[in-house]
Design a protein around this motif. Sequence first.
Motif, mmCIF file in Angstrom:
data_model
loop_
_atom_site.group_PDB
_atom_site.id
_atom_site.type_symbol
_atom_site.label_atom_id
_atom_site.label_comp_id
_atom_site.label_asym_id
_atom_site.label_seq_id
_atom_site.Cartn_x
_atom_site.Cartn_y
_atom_site.Cartn_z
ATOM 1 N N GLN A 7 0.848 -0.998 -0.139
ATOM 2 C CA GLN A 7 -0.382 -0.269 -0.387
ATOM 3 C C GLN A 7 1.107 1.035 -0.194
ATOM 4 O OE1 GLN A 7 -2.587 1.042 3.643
ATOM 5 N NE2 GLN A 7 -4.344 1.434 2.427
ATOM 6 N N SER A 8 2.232 1.405 0.593
ATOM 7 C CA SER A 8 2.576 1.841 0.781
ATOM 8 C C SER A 8 3.891 2.429 -0.245
ATOM 9 C CB SER A 8 3.783 1.763 1.948
ATOM 10 O OG SER A 8 5.149 1.106 1.418
ATOM 11 N N GLY A 9 3.884 1.599 -1.239
ATOM 12 C CA GLY A 9 4.386 1.498 -2.208
ATOM 13 C C GLY A 9 5.774 1.366 -2.402
ATOM 14 N N VAL A 10 6.513 1.608 -1.398
ATOM 15 C CA VAL A 10 7.623 0.774 -1.603
ATOM 16 C C VAL A 10 8.516 -0.441 -1.102
ATOM 17 C CG1 VAL A 10 9.869 1.635 -0.131
ATOM 18 C CG2 VAL A 10 8.471 3.696 -1.076
ATOM 19 N N ILE A 11 9.181 -1.222 -1.115
ATOM 20 C CA ILE A 11 8.908 -2.829 -1.452
ATOM 21 C C ILE A 11 10.850 -1.990 -1.487
ATOM 22 C CG2 ILE A 11 8.681 -5.035 -2.109
ATOM 23 C CD1 ILE A 11 5.825 -3.334 -2.366
ATOM 24 N N LEU A 12 10.647 -3.260 0.335
ATOM 25 C CA LEU A 12 11.684 -3.162 0.829
ATOM 26 C C LEU A 12 12.367 -5.162 0.637
ATOM 27 C CD1 LEU A 12 11.541 -1.758 3.831
ATOM 28 C CD2 LEU A 12 12.814 -0.688 1.574
ATOM 29 N N LEU A 13 13.176 -5.013 0.022
ATOM 30 C CA LEU A 13 13.461 -6.338 -0.406
ATOM 31 C C LEU A 13 14.875 -7.154 -0.504
ATOM 32 C CD1 LEU A 13 13.264 -6.748 -4.223
ATOM 33 C CD2 LEU A 13 11.488 -7.531 -2.652
ATOM 34 N N PRO A 14 14.790 -8.627 1.103
ATOM 35 C CA PRO A 14 15.996 -8.817 1.969
ATOM 36 C C PRO A 14 16.697 -9.541 0.764
ATOM 37 C CG PRO A 14 13.983 -9.815 2.544
ATOM 38 C CD PRO A 14 13.900 -8.812 1.610
ATOM 39 N N SER A 25 15.429 -11.659 -3.988
ATOM 40 C CA SER A 25 14.713 -11.634 -2.906
ATOM 41 C C SER A 25 12.757 -12.170 -4.372
ATOM 42 C CB SER A 25 14.404 -10.556 -2.194
ATOM 43 O OG SER A 25 14.570 -10.341 -1.142
ATOM 44 N N LYS A 26 13.099 -11.152 -5.193
ATOM 45 C CA LYS A 26 11.639 -11.025 -6.025
ATOM 46 C C LYS A 26 11.233 -12.830 -6.840
ATOM 47 C CE LYS A 26 11.096 -7.904 -9.073
ATOM 48 N NZ LYS A 26 11.767 -6.669 -9.582
ATOM 49 N N GLU A 27 13.295 -13.000 -6.590
ATOM 50 C CA GLU A 27 12.450 -14.743 -7.006
ATOM 51 C C GLU A 27 12.287 -15.402 -5.863
ATOM 52 O OE1 GLU A 27 11.419 -14.351 -10.365
ATOM 53 O OE2 GLU A 27 11.694 -12.675 -10.754
ATOM 54 N N LYS A 28 12.725 -15.570 -4.993
ATOM 55 C CA LYS A 28 12.543 -16.787 -3.647
ATOM 56 C C LYS A 28 10.995 -17.599 -3.677
ATOM 57 C CE LYS A 28 15.680 -14.569 -1.153
ATOM 58 N NZ LYS A 28 15.879 -13.682 1.232
ATOM 59 N N LEU A 29 11.154 -18.891 -3.859
ATOM 60 C CA LEU A 29 9.754 -19.302 -3.679
ATOM 61 C C LEU A 29 9.498 -19.878 -2.066
ATOM 62 C CD1 LEU A 29 11.129 -21.906 -6.327
ATOM 63 C CD2 LEU A 29 10.067 -20.563 -6.598
ATOM 64 N N TYR A 30 8.223 -19.622 -2.322
ATOM 65 C CA TYR A 30 6.856 -19.648 -1.199
ATOM 66 C C TYR A 30 5.677 -20.903 -1.447
ATOM 67 C CZ TYR A 30 9.203 -15.852 0.653
ATOM 68 O OH TYR A 30 11.378 -14.879 1.618
ATOM 69 N N SER A 31 5.660 -21.280 -0.129
ATOM 70 C CA SER A 31 4.438 -22.218 -0.689
ATOM 71 C C SER A 31 4.061 -21.305 0.778
ATOM 72 C CB SER A 31 4.623 -23.346 0.522
ATOM 73 O OG SER A 31 5.163 -24.318 -0.750
ATOM 74 N N PHE A 32 2.267 -21.532 0.284
ATOM 75 C CA PHE A 32 1.149 -20.856 1.672
ATOM 76 C C PHE A 32 0.627 -21.491 1.520
ATOM 77 C CE2 PHE A 32 -0.197 -20.465 -2.910
ATOM 78 C CZ PHE A 32 -1.665 -20.032 -2.770
ATOM 79 N N VAL A 33 -0.159 -21.311 2.878
ATOM 80 C CA VAL A 33 -2.163 -22.217 3.047
ATOM 81 C C VAL A 33 -2.800 -21.201 3.115
ATOM 82 C CG1 VAL A 33 -1.497 -22.821 5.130
ATOM 83 C CG2 VAL A 33 -3.257 -24.585 3.898
ATOM 84 N N ASN A 72 -1.025 1.522 -8.706
ATOM 85 C CA ASN A 72 -0.911 2.117 -10.037
ATOM 86 C C ASN A 72 0.396 1.784 -10.408
ATOM 87 O OD1 ASN A 72 -3.433 2.662 -10.604
ATOM 88 N ND2 ASN A 72 -2.836 4.503 -10.531
ATOM 89 N N TRP A 73 1.441 1.736 -8.578
ATOM 90 C CA TRP A 73 2.938 1.637 -9.298
ATOM 91 C C TRP A 73 3.061 1.287 -7.833
ATOM 92 C CZ3 TRP A 73 4.964 3.932 -5.207
ATOM 93 C CH2 TRP A 73 4.620 5.139 -4.465
ATOM 94 N N LEU A 74 4.503 1.231 -7.529
ATOM 95 C CA LEU A 74 6.026 0.242 -6.954
ATOM 96 C C LEU A 74 7.194 0.325 -7.002
ATOM 97 C CD1 LEU A 74 4.401 -3.317 -7.002
ATOM 98 C CD2 LEU A 74 3.724 -1.520 -4.991
ATOM 99 N N ILE A 75 7.406 0.511 -6.510
ATOM 100 C CA ILE A 75 9.170 1.302 -5.836
ATOM 101 C C ILE A 75 9.779 -0.768 -5.630
ATOM 102 C CG2 ILE A 75 11.187 2.590 -5.304
ATOM 103 C CD1 ILE A 75 9.679 4.548 -5.560
ATOM 104 N N TYR A 76 10.761 -0.602 -5.863
ATOM 105 C CA TYR A 76 11.658 -1.819 -5.422
ATOM 106 C C TYR A 76 12.821 -1.281 -4.742
ATOM 107 C CZ TYR A 76 7.756 -5.299 -7.208
ATOM 108 O OH TYR A 76 7.132 -5.577 -7.622
ATOM 109 N N LEU A 77 13.445 -2.107 -3.959
ATOM 110 C CA LEU A 77 14.193 -1.209 -3.420
ATOM 111 C C LEU A 77 15.124 -2.658 -2.370
ATOM 112 C CD1 LEU A 77 13.576 1.867 -0.561
ATOM 113 C CD2 LEU A 77 14.874 1.738 -3.405
ATOM 114 N N PRO A 78 15.902 -3.178 -3.312
ATOM 115 C CA PRO A 78 16.756 -4.147 -2.679
ATOM 116 C C PRO A 78 18.005 -3.723 -1.991
ATOM 117 C CG PRO A 78 16.722 -3.990 -5.032
ATOM 118 C CD PRO A 78 16.452 -2.559 -4.135
ATOM 119 N N MET A 79 17.882 -4.750 -0.575
ATOM 120 C CA MET A 79 19.240 -4.685 0.430
ATOM 121 C C MET A 79 20.508 -5.735 0.183
ATOM 122 S SD MET A 79 17.126 -2.659 3.381
ATOM 123 C CE MET A 79 18.926 -2.840 3.682
ATOM 124 N N PRO A 80 21.246 -5.345 0.228
ATOM 125 C CA PRO A 80 22.329 -6.579 0.693
ATOM 126 C C PRO A 80 22.258 -6.992 1.762
ATOM 127 C CG PRO A 80 23.615 -4.785 -0.257
ATOM 128 C CD PRO A 80 22.383 -3.884 -0.129
#
Length: 329
Positions: free
Chosen positions: A184-191, A195-203, A248-256
């Motif tokens: 909702q904030s539009g800013v995605i912090l990536l550890p 990180s964008k391609e990390k795989l997750y199962s869910f239920v 409408n938009w997102l900003i990705y901020l990857p962090m080492p």
Amino acid sequence: MKILVTGASGFVGGHLIERLLKDGHDVFALVRNPKKLAIPAHERLQVVKGDLDQDNLSWVETLPADLNTCVHTAGIVHAYRTDEFYRVNTEGTRNLVNNLKKKYTSLHFVLISSLAAAGPSAGTEKRNENDMDLPVSIYGRSKKQAEEVLKEAAPKTFDLAVIRPPMVIGPRDAAVLDIFKMVQSGVILLPGFGSKEKLYSFVCVFDLVNTIVKVIEEKKTTVYYSSHPQVVTFNELILEIKKQLKKNWLIYLPMPLFLVKLLTIILDFIYKLFPHPLRLTPDKYHEFAATNWTCDGAKTEKELGQVYNYDIERTITVTLIDYKSRNWI
């Protein structure tokens, strides 16, 4: 059936109790503070005030002599003091089992554990019940030890089952709410840069509750992963939330990753001086660093006839509707 549910005011425990009452079971709901139980009064619901912190749990004596099942959902997922994980998740389980076996010679005990007790997948395959457990976090090790304590402390006359869900999403969940708010904030912090391609199962919590109910009613005595067959990347999860929030938009901020680790250490130090609700802890770093948190729920489909009705789109939909109704988002 007469069923004890620990962690009754929690996310999974609350949904489970609602389902059990709907199915006509008598439920004994263990809570520290009855005021936090968000379930309306019901003729088949008895609230039990107590905790799992003492060696002697006097509240056990208030339970009926013909109790059929205990579903142990109580536990913690986040803690700044790492010894809290073992105190609550491991020793709490030990205290519960030790006190129940004083009163009951037979009981079906269902422990709600976590994929974290097994750890992430080493390669690209989903984890299954036959794989070796290699938890990477203190939280995961505390849940793994809870499983071992259950086997060691319970008498042979107890029927034991363990359910290990991956990421659980659904209405009233405060943990995944953090991800919704980030989108909702539009800013995605990536550890980490991948990180964008990390795989997750869910239920979805409703599917998880269905697994628990099936294990109870069929009196199963084994380990199950309760997981939707669909696997999502972290970015797919973000984009689904973005779509449903009509963002409408997102900003990705990857962090080492080394900066993520440094940040957890700083936040840990700050927490000691000024306690705060942030969930980014040093222990969570080890979970962030893993690239594949997936597990296979095929065993539940084969042995329990489980049908996973909530894919990621439907899961996000029901969760978002609930969040909005509570003004959480």
